[in-house]
Every structure is written in C-alpha cells, then in structure tokens.
Design a protein around this motif. Structure first.
Motif, PDB file in Angstrom:
ATOM      1  N   GLU A  35       1.257  -0.904   0.443  1.00  0.00           N
ATOM      2  CA  GLU A  35       0.056   0.421   0.137  1.00  0.00           C
ATOM      3  C   GLU A  35       1.089   1.437  -0.412  1.00  0.00           C
ATOM      4  N   THR A  44     -11.515   4.420   0.579  1.00  0.00           N
ATOM      5  CA  THR A  44     -12.081   3.556   1.015  1.00  0.00           C
ATOM      6  C   THR A  44     -12.688   4.412   2.903  1.00  0.00           C
ATOM      7  N   LEU A  50     -22.876   2.030   2.956  1.00  0.00           N
ATOM      8  CA  LEU A  50     -23.685   1.963   2.787  1.00  0.00           C
ATOM      9  C   LEU A  50     -23.911  -0.033   2.436  1.00  0.00           C
ATOM     10  N   ASP A 322     -13.894   7.874  -7.128  1.00  0.00           N
ATOM     11  CA  ASP A 322     -13.515   6.063  -7.240  1.00  0.00           C
ATOM     12  C   ASP A 322     -13.645   5.727  -8.384  1.00  0.00           C
ATOM     13  N   VAL A 353     -19.663  -2.364  -0.106  1.00  0.00           N
ATOM     14  CA  VAL A 353     -20.140  -3.373   0.226  1.00  0.00           C
ATOM     15  C   VAL A 353     -20.580  -4.740  -0.736  1.00  0.00           C
TER      16      VAL A 353
HETATM   17  C1  LIG Z   1     -17.832   9.494  -1.840  1.00  0.00           C
HETATM   18  C2  LIG Z   1     -18.258   8.096  -1.840  1.00  0.00           C
HETATM   19  C3  LIG Z   1     -18.938   7.360  -0.908  1.00  0.00           C
HETATM   20  C4  LIG Z   1     -19.197   6.273  -0.733  1.00  0.00           C
HETATM   21  N1  LIG Z   1     -20.154   6.015  -0.839  1.00  0.00           N
HETATM   22  C5  LIG Z   1     -19.736   4.807  -0.564  1.00  0.00           C
HETATM   23  C6  LIG Z   1     -21.038   3.572  -0.014  1.00  0.00           C
HETATM   24  O1  LIG Z   1     -21.779   4.063   1.109  1.00  0.00           O
HETATM   25  N2  LIG Z   1     -20.296   2.274  -0.194  1.00  0.00           N
HETATM   26  C7  LIG Z   1     -20.328   1.119  -0.819  1.00  0.00           C
HETATM   27  O2  LIG Z   1     -20.610   0.499  -0.801  1.00  0.00           O
HETATM   28  N3  LIG Z   1     -18.872   2.255  -1.418  1.00  0.00           N
HETATM   29  C8  LIG Z   1     -18.948   3.742  -1.484  1.00  0.00           C
HETATM   30  N4  LIG Z   1     -18.000   3.939  -1.487  1.00  0.00           N
HETATM   31  C9  LIG Z   1     -17.588   3.349  -2.855  1.00  0.00           C
HETATM   32  C10 LIG Z   1     -15.902   2.598  -2.183  1.00  0.00           C
HETATM   33  O3  LIG Z   1     -15.476   3.899  -1.779  1.00  0.00           O
HETATM   34  C11 LIG Z   1     -15.136   2.446  -3.309  1.00  0.00           C
HETATM   35  O4  LIG Z   1     -15.305   1.392  -4.105  1.00  0.00           O
HETATM   36  C12 LIG Z   1     -14.323   1.402  -2.572  1.00  0.00           C
HETATM   37  O5  LIG Z   1     -13.169   1.998  -1.222  1.00  0.00           O
HETATM   38  C13 LIG Z   1     -13.463   1.034  -3.416  1.00  0.00           C
HETATM   39  O6  LIG Z   1     -12.052   0.392  -2.916  1.00  0.00           O
HETATM   40  P1  LIG Z   1     -11.065  -0.335  -3.369  1.00  0.00           P
HETATM   41  O7  LIG Z   1     -10.048  -1.035  -2.241  1.00  0.00           O
HETATM   42  O8  LIG Z   1     -10.780  -0.516  -4.906  1.00  0.00           O
HETATM   43  O9  LIG Z   1      -9.969   1.358  -3.799  1.00  0.00           O
HETATM   44  P2  LIG Z   1      -9.104   1.666  -2.540  1.00  0.00           P
HETATM   45  O10 LIG Z   1     -10.117   2.143  -1.175  1.00  0.00           O
HETATM   46  O11 LIG Z   1      -8.640   3.277  -3.425  1.00  0.00           O
HETATM   47  O12 LIG Z   1      -7.887   1.632  -2.890  1.00  0.00           O
HETATM   48  C14 LIG Z   1      -6.952   0.886  -3.825  1.00  0.00           C
HETATM   49  C15 LIG Z   1      -5.255   1.661  -2.996  1.00  0.00           C
HETATM   50  O13 LIG Z   1      -4.081   1.092  -3.731  1.00  0.00           O
HETATM   51  C16 LIG Z   1      -3.272   1.869  -2.892  1.00  0.00           C
HETATM   52  N5  LIG Z   1      -2.631   1.997  -4.268  1.00  0.00           N
HETATM   53  C17 LIG Z   1      -3.198   2.273  -5.344  1.00  0.00           C
HETATM   54  N6  LIG Z   1      -1.528   1.589  -6.840  1.00  0.00           N
HETATM   55  C18 LIG Z   1      -0.989   1.306  -5.649  1.00  0.00           C
HETATM   56  C19 LIG Z   1       0.645   1.362  -6.103  1.00  0.00           C
HETATM   57  N7  LIG Z   1       1.048   1.273  -7.094  1.00  0.00           N
HETATM   58  N8  LIG Z   1       1.572   0.499  -5.341  1.00  0.00           N
HETATM   59  C20 LIG Z   1       0.754   0.386  -3.982  1.00  0.00           C
HETATM   60  N9  LIG Z   1      -0.896   1.072  -3.354  1.00  0.00           N
HETATM   61  C21 LIG Z   1      -1.408   1.449  -4.631  1.00  0.00           C
HETATM   62  C22 LIG Z   1      -3.619   3.179  -2.829  1.00  0.00           C
HETATM   63  O14 LIG Z   1      -3.379   4.068  -1.806  1.00  0.00           O
HETATM   64  C23 LIG Z   1      -4.980   2.521  -2.313  1.00  0.00           C
HETATM   65  O15 LIG Z   1      -5.506   2.782  -1.354  1.00  0.00           O
HETATM   66  C24 LIG Z   1     -18.049   5.538  -2.241  1.00  0.00           C
HETATM   67  C25 LIG Z   1     -17.264   5.860  -2.829  1.00  0.00           C
HETATM   68  C26 LIG Z   1     -17.083   7.121  -3.128  1.00  0.00           C
HETATM   69  C27 LIG Z   1     -16.550   8.466  -4.054  1.00  0.00           C
END
Ligand SMILES: Cc1cc2nc3c(=O)[nH]c(=O)nc-3n(C[C@H](O)[C@H](O)[C@H](O)COP(=O)(O)OP(=O)(O)OC[C@H]3O[C@@H](n4cnc5c(N)ncnc54)[C@H](O)[C@@H]3O)c2cc1C
Length: 809
Positions: A35, A44, A50, A322, A353
């Motif tokens: 990370e 996240t 939700l 996102d 979710v």
């Molecule tokens: C305002 C908002 C409200 C939301 N509300 C909801 C909700 O109510 N319910 C719901 O289900 N979803 C919700 N979402 C969506 C949800 O937040 C995301 O879909 C989810 O957090 C994505 O998770 P992820 O692990 O795929 O990505 P991320 O949480 O973005 O994790 C990806 C990680 O990869 C790391 N990374 C990237 N490139 C590299 C690299 N080269 N080397 C090392 N690390 C790296 C980043 O630093 C990051 O921490 C919301 C989104 C937003 C924007």
C-alpha cells in the motif's frame, strides 16, 4: 517483508485487504499487501459505508449477502469495531414502473431466501417519520441492510489477515512489474524489490495505471461522488430507534442518520470525471473541492422529500473520487493475455458493500482455480479492448453514474457510446427498420419495425411494444425463411499438429474424425461446470474453426489460450473481426441458397452438421455451416467481412420472392426457447454441469479423458438433485424474463433462468432449474411474475419439432 511472496496484492483498500483476509482464511498465508499510503487512503476512507442487498443480478445479490454477513459477524469474531449498523433500508417508489421493478426484486430475493418486502406509506412513516410521501406509491423494505464504518471494517479485516500470517506493507508504492521467464513477477517498489508468484491489482482508481505496468488496459476511470453531513436534526432526537437508510431513486438520492444529523448523497444526472488521464500517486487521504452547484438540483428534491433536511445547515461535504467501469460492476479475475496477473478493482461506488464478498470469490478463484459461484457479471473477460479506450469508457462511466438510480428494465439497451463496432450492414439494416442492440461492442439487430412503426423499444416490465413484430419474424422463419446478421459471433482458428488432441481434451463431446463435420460441444472445468458452449468445425486434420457467442469472445478465447501447450504444437487465432456471418434459416432456405450457388445444397449433398466452402452469388469462399439455433433447416454463412453487404443483397434478391424476412436477436431468443436450446450465461454456465442442464447427449464419456470427465462420472454415479426443466406459464399480460421464483404450493423450488413467449407454439416458455422430483412433465407448479402467481406446468421439451425433423429436412 520477505523478498518473495506467493501473492502480492497492490492496494490496501477494502478490496485488497478483503482479498488478503480471504486468502489467509483459505490457508494461503504467504501474502503481502503493498500500500503506497496508509490502509484505506484511496477511496475507502471517505465512503458513506452503505450496504445493501439490492442488485439486479442473482449471483451478485448473493455476493452482497456474503459481504454483509461478514461485516455482521466481524466485530464479534475479532473484538474490533466495524461500525456495522443493521438499520434496514427503504427504497421509495413514485411510479408504477418502479413498483414493478421492486416486485421483480422481491421475487428474486425470495429465490435467495432474503427478506425483501413491499410496504405502504403507513409502514414507511412508522420506520422513518421524517419523510413527506405525497407522490409515493410504496417502498421496498430490506430489514437486513445497513451501513458500516469503511475504515474500521478494513482495519479489522487487515488485523485478521495479519494474525494469520499476511504481511501488510504501508508506504510502499509499486513502481514497476516485470514478468519472470518461468512465471511470476518481479515487483519493484519505492522501498524494496520482491518476487511474487501472483500479482493482484487491487489498486482502486489507480488500477488502470497498475494495469499498464503489466501491459494491459483496464476499463476503469475515476469519477467524483459527493455526500454531505448536516447539523443536528432535532426530529431525529426523539425517535425510538435510528432511521433506516432511505433511498429515493426517483429523486436520485440516499439519506441516513449520521451522529445527530443526516448524511445525504445525490447521484446527479451530469456527474464529473476527475483525473481521467491518470490519478496522481500522492493523492492520499484527500478529497476534491466541494461542488455544491453540481448537486443543488438533486438536493432541492431531497429537501422536498425530507423537509427536516431543508431546515438545517450543512456541516461538511465529502467530494471523493472512485474508479468506475463501463457497466458499473467491478473487474475480477485473471487478466487475459497476461500470466499470473489477477484484478480486483473498479468497484464503481459499491466497493464497501462488494468488498467482503468480492474478496471471498476472488480468493477462491486464485486458490481453487475458480470461484465457488459464477462471477461472469464481474468477470474482467466480459469486456474487450473496445471498452478500455476513451471517449467510450468515460461516456459509459458517466452514464452509469447518472443512471445509478434509474429503473433497470428488462431488455433495456442504453444508447451511450454507440455505435462502436459496426459491420458493413449496419446502415442497411437500420434503413430496413432494425432496432439495434449492443453486445460486446457490436451493434446487432434486435427486431425490425415494419413500415409505419417507430423503430424503438418501449420500456416496461409487462408486455413490450415489439412483441407482435418479433412474433411475425418468428412465424416467417418457421414458415418460410429469414436472414440474421450474426457477424458479432466470436470466431477462432485452432491449428497445428496437436490441435485435434488438444481440443479433444478440452471438449466434452467427441470431435468429428472427418473434415467438414461440425460438433456442438461444451468445455468444462475440473468440477464439470460449463465454461464454454461452442460450435467446432473440422476444417482439416490440423485445423479447426471455433464459433462462440459475441459476449464470450474474450472469455472463451482466454479459456482455450490458458490450456495451450507450451511447445507451440497448437496455435490459436482470433478471426472475429475478419469474418462476417449471415444466418439463413427456415424451410425455404435451401431454395434461396440453391438459387445462388452451383454447389449441391440438397440434404444428401450437404447434410445436417456438415460444412463446406461454397460460392454464393458472386461471393467466393463462403464457409457454409449447416446448423441452426432456430431449429430449422438453415445455414450459417461465414465469409470475408468486406463481402457481407454483397452477400446480404444476394440473399435478399433470391429470397424475397420466397418470402424472406430480416429477423433479429429477439426472434432468435424466442425460437431457441421453443427448441429449449440452452444459452450460456443464462441457462448454463460454471454453476451447472451438463448433466444438470440436460445436455448429457453432448458428453462423450467413452472417448477417453477430457477436463471435467471425472467430476461428471462421479455425479452420474451419485445422481443429480436438480435439473433444467421446461415450463409453460399461464400468462398473457406480463412475461417472465428471468429470476422469477418457481413455487410448489408456497415453497420456492427454483427460479426461471430464461423465458419468452413462444410465438409459434403459442405458449409462454420458461426454463428453470428444479428439484428432479418436480421436473417430470405434467407437474403443476407456479411462477411468480411481478408479485402475481401464475400457473405453470412442466412440459416435455422441446415444444417445437421434438424429433428434430425440420433441422434435418
Ligand atoms: C464519496 C464516496 C462515497 C462512497 N460511498 C459508498 C458506500 O456508501 N457504499 C459502498 O459500498 N461504496 C461506497 N463508495 C465506493 C467505495 O468507497 C469504493 O468503491 C471502494 O472504497 C474501493 O475500494 P478499493 O479497495 O477498490 O480502492 P481504494 O480504497 O482506492 O484502494 C486502492 C488502494 O491502492 C493503493 N495503490 C494504488 N496504486 C498503488 C501502487 N502503485 N502501489 C501501492 N499501492 C497502491 C491506493 O493507495 C489505495 O489505498 C463511495 C465512494 C465515494 C467516492
């Protein structure tokens, strides 16, 4: 961190961490999460958290239920806080169509044993007195929905993964990936280098950039979403319990309690993309500037619905990005064309979710070779290269966001980003009244509007406007002859000295031993699940022509590719874009063809399930396959795509005096159900074996070994408990279209996998998996369509031409 790991997960958001949790649960503990910032510092940490069970897909609803079950138990299991609040959710309906959508959802939930319920105004107000409901017709109540604290959940999952042996490396950015000659990856980071057998791209909105490190373009683009939190709302203070999460899809916003105030999130019709050309690596734990002007229209609608919201001030605004995909579903699975590289990203506003369940199925996929439930709807192979480029990708992502809360009708085709892939007949077919649909980038005819009829679909859950026109096409194919453009088929050539033995091991059916013979076959996984459903033609002892559905072009190609021998004895070529296909079907198809060719197209000269190269009119070298998914005498005419228009005009000229019509994919659907032909992705797929799907006649147990044989032999020995049955449903006003519950008395015993009006047999036909003891012809059951119970009877299939005489005519 060691210098080696079995799995290196790039990204410590909910996706990557949930995967680490589940991999370690399955016993793979040599896992490292890399990370670049703190855990959750991408999308996240700022999510609204939700968690709903509402989804238009049966399997994805199950996945959501897995997530929520995990979040429910995690706090007890770990002693760590997760902020899980099972407050239930209410979705309001202000239009009759919305009510139909919810009725359909209730039916689907019944199949899954989930407690969805339709409620009226009184019950809505009892649960959430804050609402003004003047125009509301009812609501969907899901008592087991709620919300979590996304950071707490992620940290709890991370703690368990760590306790089981995973290592979590924060402040470690992956900067480059290089494939190792024997498999696996060299992973470079800004701190140390390591070697990994498998790399998982769980990099959220950076996943496209991390994909490029491995040479692939993933269709993910960042969009911004806002929600706001209000000052204290006095009306909340006196309530006996917390209000449920309320979604008002017709006004496009959600609201829940947050502390003493409200959290309100709009899905505005004109959303904003952000940093489309690449997300800065140092965008950590950050938000975008608030942009209230963009959402003020939706906020005004929200204030009408929740008057208390209009009366209080805004305490804070969250505007966060996102990663979105073109259909709003995440990308999961082994990335085709790249070895040992898995993706789990692009959650498109649903990562919290989805995260728990998605991590589970991704882990199974990595450890066991396949997930325990078909993940086709999120499978990275559902997209081709067409999807990963702008402006298409961006336009689709914006469209998905803008329609997040729109009604999702059956058979709905969205116009955004189209046309994309067109064949040379596109304009000509439209000129002839074609209403086009979109599949895997391609434009293809759905039905043809006769002169004077508007070429457009009316959207409804009930009786669609095109039904009578599709009926006319079906009758014409059964009585005379029709032509259908099927250029979108996936098509490959497999060749080489070992091509036959290679395919023989992949295919469950016996391969023909003579050139020019055709076979329909499934390819199975080791558990007997149906991975691919294909037509193979033997062009020569070392040469095979393989045809698959348009939607599975990359999926099936990747399955075959994955099994290719390393020694080069077999090569695989994708010829999809080079070959045009016209299907000619119907009892008079032979007369049409005979008028255009000197070749012998009589039954003796050109029997069923054979193929020959013939000249058709002025078009040379047409590979004609005598085969028909319509269940009629007919041919698929495969040819150089630049002659498609030319060939079509020949067929029209020769065919029109014989009553030839254009027909589309909607007619094909009805015709294939009259024949009870299965469709991959609906009636068959990895969740089912050919024995359960009633496809035993396509299994050559005696031919020797093939992938899946052992599992099928075991299943044959033990017997099956469910089977795909054909039902006739007594309904005229509303058609089933999939996922409806099948009932024996009040007991749910199965669900409809596909259904349509059989226009020629004069019945509504449904295919459904049922317990074998209820699958006997004559068994009286019921199908619940939009909340109404309709009598249904199991019938002997197929309803049309059971002896297959017409195919062999
Ligand atoms: C305002 C908002 C409200 C939301 N509300 C909801 C909700 O109510 N319910 C719901 O289900 N979803 C919700 N979402 C969506 C949800 O937040 C995301 O879909 C989810 O957090 C994505 O998770 P992820 O692990 O795929 O990505 P991320 O949480 O973005 O994790 C990806 C990680 O990869 C790391 N990374 C990237 N490139 C590299 C690299 N080269 N080397 C090392 N690390 C790296 C980043 O630093 C990051 O921490 C919301 C989104 C937003 C924007």
């Amino acid at each position: 961190m060691g210098a080696r790991a079995r799995v290196a997960i790039v990204g410590g958001g909910i996706g990557g961490v949930s995967l680490a949790y589940h991999l370690t649960e399955l016993g793979w503990t040599d896992v490292v999460v890399l990370e670049k910032g703190e855990l959750t510092s991408g999308s996240t940490w700022h999510a609204a958290g939700l968690c709903t069970h509402f989804n238009a897909s049966r399997n994805l609803t199950r996945l959501l239920a897995d997530s929520i079950a995990l979040y429910r138990s995690l706090e007890t299991e770990t002693g760590l806080p997760t902020g899980f609040r099972e407050v239930g959710s209410i979705r309001l309906a202000s239009t009759p169509d919305r009510m139909d959508e919810f009725r359909h959802a209730v039916g689907r939930a019944k199949v899954l044993g989930l407690p969805f319920e339709l409620i009226g105004r009184e019950e809505i107000l009892e649960r959430c007195p804050l609402l003004a409901l003047d125009d509301v017709l009812g609501a969907l109540w899901i008592p087991t929905d709620g919300y979590v604290d996304p950071s707490s959940v992620t940290n709890a999952l991370a703690q368990v993964a760590r306790d089981r042996g995973a290592s979590i490396e924060r402040h470690t950015r992956v900067t480059a990936l290089s494939p190792r000659p024997g498999g696996g990856w060299d992973v470079e980071t800004d701190r140390v280098a390591l070697e990994a057998e498998i790399v998982v791209n769980a990099a959220g909105m950076w996943a496209r950039q991390v994909g490029r490190m491995a040479g692939v373009e993933l269709p993910i683009v960042p969009l911004a979403h806002q929600f706001l939190v209000t000052d204290a709302v006095s009306a909340l203070a006196n309530l006996p319990r917390e209000i449920p999460v309320v979604r008002d899809p017709d006004r496009s916003f959600y609201v829940r309690a947050e502390g003493e105030g409200l959290l309100v999130g709009p899905f505005e019709p004109d959303p904003a993309a952000w940093s489309v050309d690449g997300v800065p690596w140092d965008f950590e734990q950050r938000l975008l500037p608030e942009d209230l002007a963009r959402i003020e229209g939706v906020l005004a609608l929200a204030a009408d619905r929740v008057p208390a919201f209009g009366d209080v001030g805004i305490r804070s605004v969250v505007n966060g990005p996102d990663g979105y995909t073109p259909d709003g579903r995440c990308l999961m699975g082994w990335v085709p064309g790249v070895r040992d590289y898995f993706v789990l990203a692009g959650f498109s506003i649903f990562g919290i979710v989805f995260g728990g369940g998605a991590g589970r199925y991704a882990a199974e996929w990595i450890v066991d070779g396949h997930p325990s439930m078909d993940m086709w709807e999120v499978d990275v192979r559902r997209f081709g290269s067409y999807a990963a480029a702008n402006p298409y990708l961006l336009a689709k992502a914006l469209d998905v966001y803008g329609h997040e809360y729109a009604i999702h009708y059956p058979h709905q085709e969205r116009p955004t980003g189209r046309p994309l892939k067109t064949d040379p007949l596109y304009d000509r077919l439209r000129e002839r009244g074609a209403v086009m649909g979109f599949r895997f980038g391609w434009e293809r005819p759905l039905w043809f509007a006769p002169p004077g009829v508007a070429p457009a679909d009316d959207l409804t859950f009930r009786t669609p406007n095109w039904l009578e026109h599709v009926a006319a096409e079906c009758r014409a194919v059964r009585e005379r002859v029709g032509v259908l453009d099927q250029t979108s088929f996936g098509k490959y050539v497999v060749r080489g000295p070992d091509a036959t033995s290679f395919l023989d091991r992949l295919c469950a059916n016996a391969l023909p031993t003579r050139d020019g013979r055709i076979v329909v076959t499934q390819m199975l996984d080791e558990h007997g699940g149906i991975e691919c459903d294909l037509t193979l033609t033997r062009l020569g002892p070392e040469r095979w022509y393989v045809v698959s559905a348009a939607a599975t072009e990359v999926h099936d190609l990747a399955w075959i590719e994955r099994h290719l021998p390393e020694d080069g004895g077999v090569t695989l070529e994708n010829v999809t874009d080079r070959a045009g296909v016209l299907t000619l079907a119907g009892p008079r198809s032979r007369e049409v063809l005979a008028a255009l060719t000197d070749d012998d197209v009589s039954d003796a000269g050109f029997p069923y399930m054979t193929a020959r190269r013939i000249r058709v009119g002025s078009v040379p070298d047409v590979l004609a396959l005598r085969i028909s998914y319509e269940g009629e005498l007919g041919w698929e005419l495969h040819h150089a795509v630049e002659r498609l228009r030319n060939l079509y005009e020949h067929l029209l000229e020769a065919g029109e005096p014989l009553g030839l019509v254009d027909f589309g994919y909607r007619a094909l659907d009805s015709l294939r159900l009259e024949k009870a032909y299965r469709l991959w992705g609906a009636d068959i797929g990895p969740d089912f074996t050919p024995l359960e799907a009633g496809l035993e006649r396509f299994i050559a147990f005696d031919k020797g070994d093939f992938i899946g044989r052992e599992a099928l032999l075991r299943q044959r020995e033990e017997g099956i408990s469910r089977t795909l049955a054909c039902l006739v449903v007594e309904t005229t006003d509303a058609l089933p279209h999939g996922d409806e519950p099948v009932l024996d008395g009040d007991r749910v015993v199965g669900y409809v996998s596909a259904a349509d009006r059989g226009h020629v047999v004069g019945a509504t036909i449904a295919l459904a998996y049922l317990p074998v003891e209820l699958a006997e012809p004559g068994t009286g059951l019921a199908v619940e369509i939009l909340g109404d119970r309709r009598a249904a009877t199991v019938v002997r299939a197929p309803l049309y031409d059971p002896s297959g005489e017409r195919l062999r005519a």
